[in-house]
Design an enzyme around this catalytic site. Structure first.
Site, PDB file in Angstrom:
ATOM      1  N   GLU A 128       7.438  -3.009   7.345  1.00 33.89           N
ATOM      2  CA  GLU A 128       6.004  -3.342   7.253  1.00 33.89           C
ATOM      3  C   GLU A 128       5.768  -4.726   6.657  1.00 33.89           C
ATOM      4  O   GLU A 128       4.678  -5.281   6.787  1.00 33.89           O
ATOM      5  CB  GLU A 128       5.263  -2.297   6.401  1.00 33.89           C
ATOM      6  CG  GLU A 128       5.121  -0.947   7.079  1.00 33.89           C
ATOM      7  CD  GLU A 128       4.338   0.057   6.221  1.00 33.89           C
ATOM      8  OE1 GLU A 128       4.235   1.204   6.644  1.00 33.89           O
ATOM      9  OE2 GLU A 128       3.833  -0.312   5.141  1.00 33.89           O
TER      10      GLU A 128
ATOM     11  N   HIS B 139       0.855  -1.187   0.000  1.00 32.49           N
ATOM     12  CA  HIS B 139       0.000   0.000   0.000  1.00 32.49           C
ATOM     13  C   HIS B 139       0.891   1.238   0.000  1.00 32.49           C
ATOM     14  O   HIS B 139       1.997   1.194   0.542  1.00 32.49           O
ATOM     15  CB  HIS B 139      -0.941   0.020   1.215  1.00 32.49           C
ATOM     16  CG  HIS B 139      -0.231   0.066   2.535  1.00 32.49           C
ATOM     17  ND1 HIS B 139      -0.417  -0.872   3.525  1.00 32.49           N
ATOM     18  CD2 HIS B 139       0.683   0.940   3.045  1.00 32.49           C
ATOM     19  CE1 HIS B 139       0.342  -0.586   4.565  1.00 32.49           C
ATOM     20  NE2 HIS B 139       1.024   0.515   4.303  1.00 32.49           N
TER      21      HIS B 139
ATOM     22  N   HIS C 176      10.869   0.245   0.651  1.00 39.92           N
ATOM     23  CA  HIS C 176      10.817   1.690   0.452  1.00 39.92           C
ATOM     24  C   HIS C 176      11.318   2.420   1.688  1.00 39.92           C
ATOM     25  O   HIS C 176      11.283   1.900   2.798  1.00 39.92           O
ATOM     26  CB  HIS C 176       9.427   2.199   0.063  1.00 39.92           C
ATOM     27  CG  HIS C 176       8.316   2.044   1.074  1.00 39.92           C
ATOM     28  ND1 HIS C 176       7.972   0.858   1.666  1.00 39.92           N
ATOM     29  CD2 HIS C 176       7.452   2.960   1.584  1.00 39.92           C
ATOM     30  CE1 HIS C 176       6.929   1.043   2.473  1.00 39.92           C
ATOM     31  NE2 HIS C 176       6.594   2.305   2.465  1.00 39.92           N
TER      32      HIS C 176
ATOM     33  N   HIS D 214      -1.007   5.095   9.566  1.00 41.35           N
ATOM     34  CA  HIS D 214       0.169   5.961   9.433  1.00 41.35           C
ATOM     35  C   HIS D 214      -0.097   7.294  10.109  1.00 41.35           C
ATOM     36  O   HIS D 214      -0.009   8.354   9.486  1.00 41.35           O
ATOM     37  CB  HIS D 214       0.514   6.155   7.963  1.00 41.35           C
ATOM     38  CG  HIS D 214       0.662   4.856   7.219  1.00 41.35           C
ATOM     39  ND1 HIS D 214      -0.415   4.108   6.826  1.00 41.35           N
ATOM     40  CD2 HIS D 214       1.765   4.162   6.830  1.00 41.35           C
ATOM     41  CE1 HIS D 214       0.016   3.004   6.212  1.00 41.35           C
ATOM     42  NE2 HIS D 214       1.327   3.016   6.202  1.00 41.35           N
TER      43      HIS D 214
HETATM   44 FE   LIG Z   1       2.583   1.664   5.159  1.00 41.35          FE
END
Ligand SMILES: [Fe+2]
Lengths: 280, 125
Positions: A241, A12, A194, A61
């Site tokens: 994550e 995501h 990322h 988040h």
């Molecule tokens: Fe995330």
């Protein structure tokens, strides 16, 4: 009793959601067209599986929770979950439908039998953790009820990989004692490689992401045993994550087929998806 | 600035958000998250100083926001997700934060991304 029919894990990112909206209006950019194309078979698969419920393990988040109280493990139990405003307004999508009965059942079982002390949220706004990929996989109305479970990934300490893998196993036990004949999918979302802050911004480790996808079905313990710092060092801080994916894998047996996987790197986040079906 | 990426988790390459950072940046993060609400975004844009003073930020923190010093804000304990809301309210985005962190122009960073590396666990020590 309810039955787990399979599971999937998917990346995501905020941009995934925004690019969907732009793409549907004016066509996808060359960076994002592959992700749209690559998720078409997932959409078909999900329609074919036609689950009665989805238990979705994701992470917030700082869009619903804040540091006044940031739960390590939280479950949403409400008839519906509205979209969170992340600071740039809402996207044109409906609220997600919840399943209160399954939510309380999971909570009772996970807290009393599983040893996982969940924070119960009777009001939960959901951010791109779910809203960014859902449009790729399902047309509105989004009428399949969900139970969202949020894992802290924004402030260390975060739960260990083994803990999340075990959490998945307890989710399985809890679902299998739910008195209904519902067919349930377990979903995890997070990662892949990322990093969106620091001078290492934009790190892209496709090799690591593909390695992870290749091991998830049959060699999951190898992945679980990797120090999370190693995932972060090689794949960027937000690659941590990926640990959420272990909750989905832990909820499945080893008697599964890998029915689909796809990977691309559109912008600054590795985007992958993998789906499993229980054979039994 | 070169595009080589260090395989470690040390600053300035990486800022790990620890409990210590959360304590140090509690007010800064709380301020950023207040901008999840559209009415607060309007109030902040109408008078940045007044809004930040009311949020209890220190003079140093206010100066960092006014300078759009994203790196300084992260170092002061502002959580990236919260600072992203400040940036968005001010018409900037994640790339501005990243470029500031990487000491590049936004266009240069965008040209370099994705910054491809290839390493498996145990590699590139
Ligand atoms: Fe995330």
């Amino acid at each position: 009793m309810a039955k787990i029919i399979g599971g999937f894990a998917i990346s995501h990112t905020p941009s995934m959601g925004m690019e969907y909206d732009k793409g549907m209006a004016n066509g996808f950019s060359p960076h994002w067209q592959p992700w749209f194309d690559g998720t078409r078979p997932m959409k078909d698969w999900l329609a074919r599986m036609n689950p009665d419920r989805m238990v979705i393990v994701y992470n917030d988040h700082l869009n619903h929770f804040d540091f006044d109280a940031y739960p390590t493990l939280a479950i949403g139990i409400a008839p519906e979950f509205r979209q969170a405003d992340e600071g740039w307004g809402l996207r044109p999508f409906p609220s997600l439908v919840g399943d209160v009965d399954l939510g309380w059942h999971l909570t009772n079982k996970l807290v009393r039998d599983g040893g996982f002390d969940l924070t119960v949220c009777q009001d939960l706004a959901i951010d791109h953790g779910i809203y960014s990929w859902m449009p790729y996989l399902k047309d509105t109305p989004w009428d399949t009820p969900i139970v969202p479970i949020a894992i802290n990934m924004v402030r260390h300490p975060i739960p260990t990989s083994q803990r999340l893998y075990n959490f998945g196993k307890s989710i399985r036990a809890a679902i299998e004692s739910f008195p209904s004949d519902e067919r349930i999918l377990v979903v995890a979302t997070g990662g892949m490689s990322h990093q969106i802050s620091g001078a290492r911004f934009g790190i892209a480790n496709e090799k690591l992401d593909r390695y992870f996808l290749s091991k998830l079905k049959s060699y999951v313990q190898e992945l679980v045993d990797l120090p999370q710092e190693e995932l972060m060092r090689l794949g960027g801080t937000e690659a941590a994550e990926l640990a959420i994916w272990f909750a989905m894998r832990g909820a499945l047996t080893d008697n599964i087929d890998e029915v689909y996987s796809y990977y691309t790197f559109p912008a600054i986040t590795g985007c992958g998806v993998i789906a499993f079906e229980e054979k039994g | 600035m070169s595009n080589s990426i260090p395989f470690n988790l040390d600053p300035p390459g990486t800022y790990i958000y620890t409990g210590e950072m959360a304590t140090k940046g509690y007010k800064l993060t709380r301020f950023g998250l207040s901008l999840r609400r559209p009415d607060n975004r309007e109030k902040f844009l109408a008078d940045e100083d007044a809004y930040m003073r009311a949020a209890g930020l220190s003079d140093e923190e206010i100066a960092l926001v006014k300078a759009r010093d994203w790196t300084g804000l992260l170092q002061a304990g502002g959580h990236l997700q919260a600072m992203l809301k400040v940036a968005a309210t001010l018409g900037q985005n994640l790339w501005h934060i990243g470029a500031h962190n990487a000491e590049m122009e936004v266009e240069e960073l965008m040209r370099l991304c994705p910054r491809k590396v290839n390493a498996l666990p145990g590699g590139e020590d």
